[in-house]
Enzyme design. Structure first.
Site, PDB file in Angstrom:
ATOM      1  CG  HIS A 234      -1.436   1.210   1.526  1.00  0.00           C
ATOM      2  ND1 HIS A 234      -2.828   1.573   1.333  1.00  0.00           N
ATOM      3  CD2 HIS A 234      -1.165   2.458   2.089  1.00  0.00           C
ATOM      4  CE1 HIS A 234      -3.488   2.823   1.689  1.00  0.00           C
ATOM      5  NE2 HIS A 234      -2.305   3.295   2.212  1.00  0.00           N
ATOM      6  CD  GLU A 235       2.096   3.604   3.714  1.00  0.00           C
ATOM      7  OE1 GLU A 235       2.476   4.445   3.155  1.00  0.00           O
ATOM      8  OE2 GLU A 235       1.019   3.376   4.275  1.00  0.00           O
ATOM      9  CG  HIS A 238       0.765   6.225  -0.328  1.00  0.00           C
ATOM     10  ND1 HIS A 238      -0.415   6.948  -0.769  1.00  0.00           N
ATOM     11  CD2 HIS A 238       0.232   5.912   0.865  1.00  0.00           C
ATOM     12  CE1 HIS A 238      -1.558   6.783   0.091  1.00  0.00           C
ATOM     13  NE2 HIS A 238      -0.918   6.365   0.985  1.00  0.00           N
ATOM     14  CD  GLU A 288      -4.130   6.977   2.564  1.00  0.00           C
ATOM     15  OE1 GLU A 288      -3.786   5.562   2.571  1.00  0.00           O
ATOM     16  OE2 GLU A 288      -3.490   7.866   2.597  1.00  0.00           O
TER      17      GLU A 288
END
Lengths: 368, 422
Positions: A234-235, A238, A288
């Site tokens: 997930h990071e 980003h 997100e």
């Protein structure tokens, strides 16, 4: 023909001259006390000037000197009002002009708000990929120093990062293996650097330039390598989407719009903060969700369990949030888990880390 | 009302008189409409509002029977503001990137930007004053201002530092120097302005007030400091362990009492400053107005201290009145919301509460600011103008026009940096 009296200032000296005023067909003729013509003003060139209530003050349009004719006689003022189009003692045309200006200013405000909501995020998103990697690294390093200083409340210094001591080395190796595995499947613009840090908050985040922080509190709550992989992926989402660069550019744009053009009045500070927070958190919720989707796909690509991210999210955030949702910058955990389920990606059954590696990773902060 | 026809002689009383003719009611209307538009335009209307306010103040100020005129326009200030923004954005971005630097540049970037912005603020104050003066027309002739704004900014920065360092004792000298700088560069046509206010006069008039405010504070802090055995206290403070205060009190008896006395001194200073502030403003206003000169034209001001206290009493009255009515309106709105909340969808409720809180905050802030502008700002203008008595006004009949309107960038910069000043 003498129509009335007035006071005349010729614009070159301050002498106050009592004059007689004649309203001719096309112009106002101004004579001094001896009856000599001082000047003639065309009605079309006359401009009304700010004055006290019972005075009609006139000047000439587009002149650098400021000759003035002042009329206090209401009958004469009314007669002149009738002849010169630009003069309006009732203030009706002034009110109309004011209404028009007010309407334009309100429209301009709406358009600026529209720019803040739609254009600034879009432009920030377009520009972010073009920011050179060197600048992003520099921003990331500066942010890194600040973030460490804020998070490292116990002043641990270098020991703040887990995995540096001999006892923690096997944990560090396991983390590196997991990150390498994810990186192989990901297509990231910069090399990344994942660290676990000694903080009990169950959280993780990415800084510009590829710094990813996983907090010890989150690692403690992870029950399988796939869950941790989901969070890291997930990071990495980003990083891949350059979200920190985007939000930084967006913040700068919004600060310029709200801080300088708008909101400069008493009480405006609250409007600025509220407006900025609302726009940023709305935008951030979308970001997100995008990172979740990226993370899920990345874990699926490595062959791990893509649903694990949803599992750990619901475990960490099991309380129902009762505050106001429009202010929150993350979507609700249950909504995120549902979206992840709906992506309906299946595990290929690959073991991301074996049992020994996972145990070592869970103890990466054992040295403390 | 008609003008006396043939004779050109204006009665003496009117010639030497300054008076303010504006009615409060008109100004209230202007300000309330302005506040409403400020809210709906998120502040962009400020350029039009400030122009209206100045037109009202200038037009209604009559000197020797003729009123002033403000010729500035909102568009001019708006353009000046946009230019100022274009100049400031590179500066702000420069500081942003400097702050990212990990070396010494990054560490001093904060201080550097504060100093530079304070400096630019003073620069803007001076340039904005020039804009306003060249937009002031009296008897068909403009005022103007010469002098370097950079020099003014350097002087102003220096004197502000001196005022802070001397706890305000340097204020009279600073005020006299800066006012002299401004007025010596101010002209009405070809009539040169001067400032004759003496720092000494202001100092001796203000000294009793200063002693009343700062004296007990210094005494309290000094007494507190003397009662503390510093060596023992510091030794105790640097030891390890919990409950530092108990340890210090043990090592140096009287530490707690000393601190309390010092704090009481500071509280006294704040309360006394609030109580004597109007008296201070009255004496500064009187001193400043009486120091103004234009060639042979001199002034005397008869501002009474009671008038300034009266202004603040009115401010208090209006504020209390507004607070009570706002409280009633707020409770009504809360009651209605509580009744409707159960039947509303939650998202609508969230939006309503957010909007409601935000709007009430903005309305309250704008209302207090409007009250302040009408009661205090206009009140000072009115009291100051009406208190003036001129002599040597014959010179005002023979002034020749010089100079042109200046650019509005200074005014725009002052707006962008949030500095007012006159």
């Amino acid at each position: 023909m003498r129509d009335g009296d007035g006071i005349f200032f010729d614009g070159t000296t301050s002498a106050r001259q009592l004059v007689s005023i004649e309203l001719a067909d096309e112009l106002v003729r101004i004579r001094d006390a001896d009856g000599m013509v001082l000047t003639e003003w065309l009605y079309a060139d006359i401009e009304q000037k700010p004055a006290p209530q019972d005075v009609l003050r006139l000047g000439l349009r587009g002149q650098r000197t400021s000759a003035r004719l002042e009329i206090r006689d209401p009958v004469l003022a009314a007669a002149l009002d009738g002849r010169a189009q630009t003069v309006d003692r009732t203030g009706a045309s002034d009110r109309r002009a004011r209404l028009r200006i007010s309407a334009w200013v309100v429209l301009a405000t709406l358009s600026l708000v529209g720019i803040a909501v739609f254009v600034v995020p879009a432009v920030a998103g377009r520009l972010a990929p073009y920011v050179p990697a060197s600048i992003e690294r520099k921003l990331g390093d500066a942010a890194n120093v600040q973030v460490r200083a804020t998070l490292d409340t116990k002043k641990l210094g270098d020991r703040f990062t887990c995995g540096r001591e001999a006892a923690e080395k096997s944990g560090r190796d396991a983390l590196n293996a997991l990150v390498a595995r994810l990186s192989r499947s990901a297509d990231l613009p910069t090399p990344i650097d994942v660290s676990v840090v000694r903080s009990n908050v169950p959280n993780a985040f990415a800084l510009p330039g590829g710094h990813i922080y996983v907090f010890q509190g989150l690692l403690d709550k992870a029950e399988s390598p796939d869950e941790l992989a989901g969070v890291i992926a997930h990071e990495m989402g980003h990083v891949a989407h350059r979200d920190s660069m985007r939000s930084m550019l967006q913040g700068a744009g919004l600060s310029l719009l709200f801080g300088m053009l708008l909101g400069d009045f008493v009480g405006g500070g609250a409007v600025i903060v509220a407006g900025k927070t609302l726009i940023e958190s709305t935008y951030s919720r979308a970001v997100e969700s995008a990172a979740d989707a990226y993370g899920v796909r990345l874990v699926a690509a490595t062959g791990g369990d893509p649903q694990a991210l949803g599992t750990i999210l619901t475990r960490i955030d099991d309380k129902k949030y009762t505050g106001m949702h429009i202010w929150v910058d993350h979507p609700q955990a249950e909504d995120r888990a549902r979206t992840i389920r709906n992506l309906a990606l299946k595990s290929a059954g690959v073991t991301l880390l074996d049992a020994d590696q996972w145990t070592a990773l869970k103890h990466i902060c054992a040295g403390s | 009302m008609s003008v006396p026809s043939v004779t050109g002689v204006v009665p003496r009383a009117a010639r030497d008189n300054v008076s303010f003719l504006g009615a409060d009611r008109d100004y209230w209307r202007l300000m309330l409409r302005g506040a409403l538009l400020l809210m709906f335009t998120l502040g962009i209307y400020r350029f039009w509002l400030v122009t209206d306010m100045r037109r009202f103040q200038w037009s209604n100020t009559e000197v020797g029977g003729d009123s002033l005129e403000y010729t500035g326009t909102a568009f001019e200030i708006l353009i000046g503001f946009l230019i100022a923004i274009a100049l400031l954005v590179p500066i702000y971005s420069g500081f942003f990137f400097a702050a990212l630097d990990l070396g010494p540049l990054g560490r001093i970037a904060g201080v550097l930007s504060f100093v530079l912005l304070a400096f630019l603020g003073q620069f803007a104050v001076y340039r904005a004053r020039r804009y306003r003066l060249t937009r002031t027309v009296y008897r068909g002739i403009r005022f103007r201002q010469t002098g370097s704004a950079w020099r003014y900014a350097v002087c102003a920065m220096f004197w502000w530092v001196m005022i802070i360092v001397t706890l305000g004792l340097a204020f009279p000298v600073a005020q006299a120097r800066l006012e002299r700088f401004k007025m010596n560069n101010t002209y009405y046509g070809d009539l040169a302005g001067e400032f004759h206010g003496e720092a000494r006069t202001l100092f001796w008039r203000g000294a009793p007030l200063w002693l009343l405010v700062v004296g007990p504070m210094i005494a309290g802090i000094a007494y507190g400091a003397l009662r503390i055995d510093w060596g023992a206290a510091i030794a105790a403070a640097t030891q390890d362990g919990d409950d530092v205060f108990a340890r210090i009190e043990g090592a140096s008896p009287g530490f707690g009492a000393g601190v309390v006395i010092a704090i009481l001194g500071c509280i006294w200073a704040i309360l006394a400053a609030m109580a004597v502030y109007p008296a201070f403003q009255a004496l500064v206003l009187r001193w400043w107005l009486a120091g103004l000169r234009f060639g042979p034209v001199t002034t005397v001001s008869r501002v009474r201290t009671g008038q300034i206290y009266g202004i603040y009493m009115r401010l208090l009255g209006y504020s209390v009145l507004f607070s009570i009515s706002a409280g009633i309106a707020g409770s009504l709105a809360t009651g209605i919301y509580a009744l409707l909340a159960p039947i509303m969808p939650p998202l609508l409720g969230e939006i309503l509460v957010t909007a409601g809180l935000l709007v009430s905050y903005v309305v309250a802030a704008l209302a207090y600011s409007t009250i302040y502008q009408v009661i205090v700002k206009l009140g000072f203008w009115r009291v100051g103008a009406n208190s003036l008595e001129l002599s040597g006004t014959a010179a005002l009949d023979r002034v020749k026009a010089v100079g042109h309107p200046s650019s509005s960038i200074g005014e725009g910069l002052a707006n962008a940096l949030g500095v007012g000043g006159w």
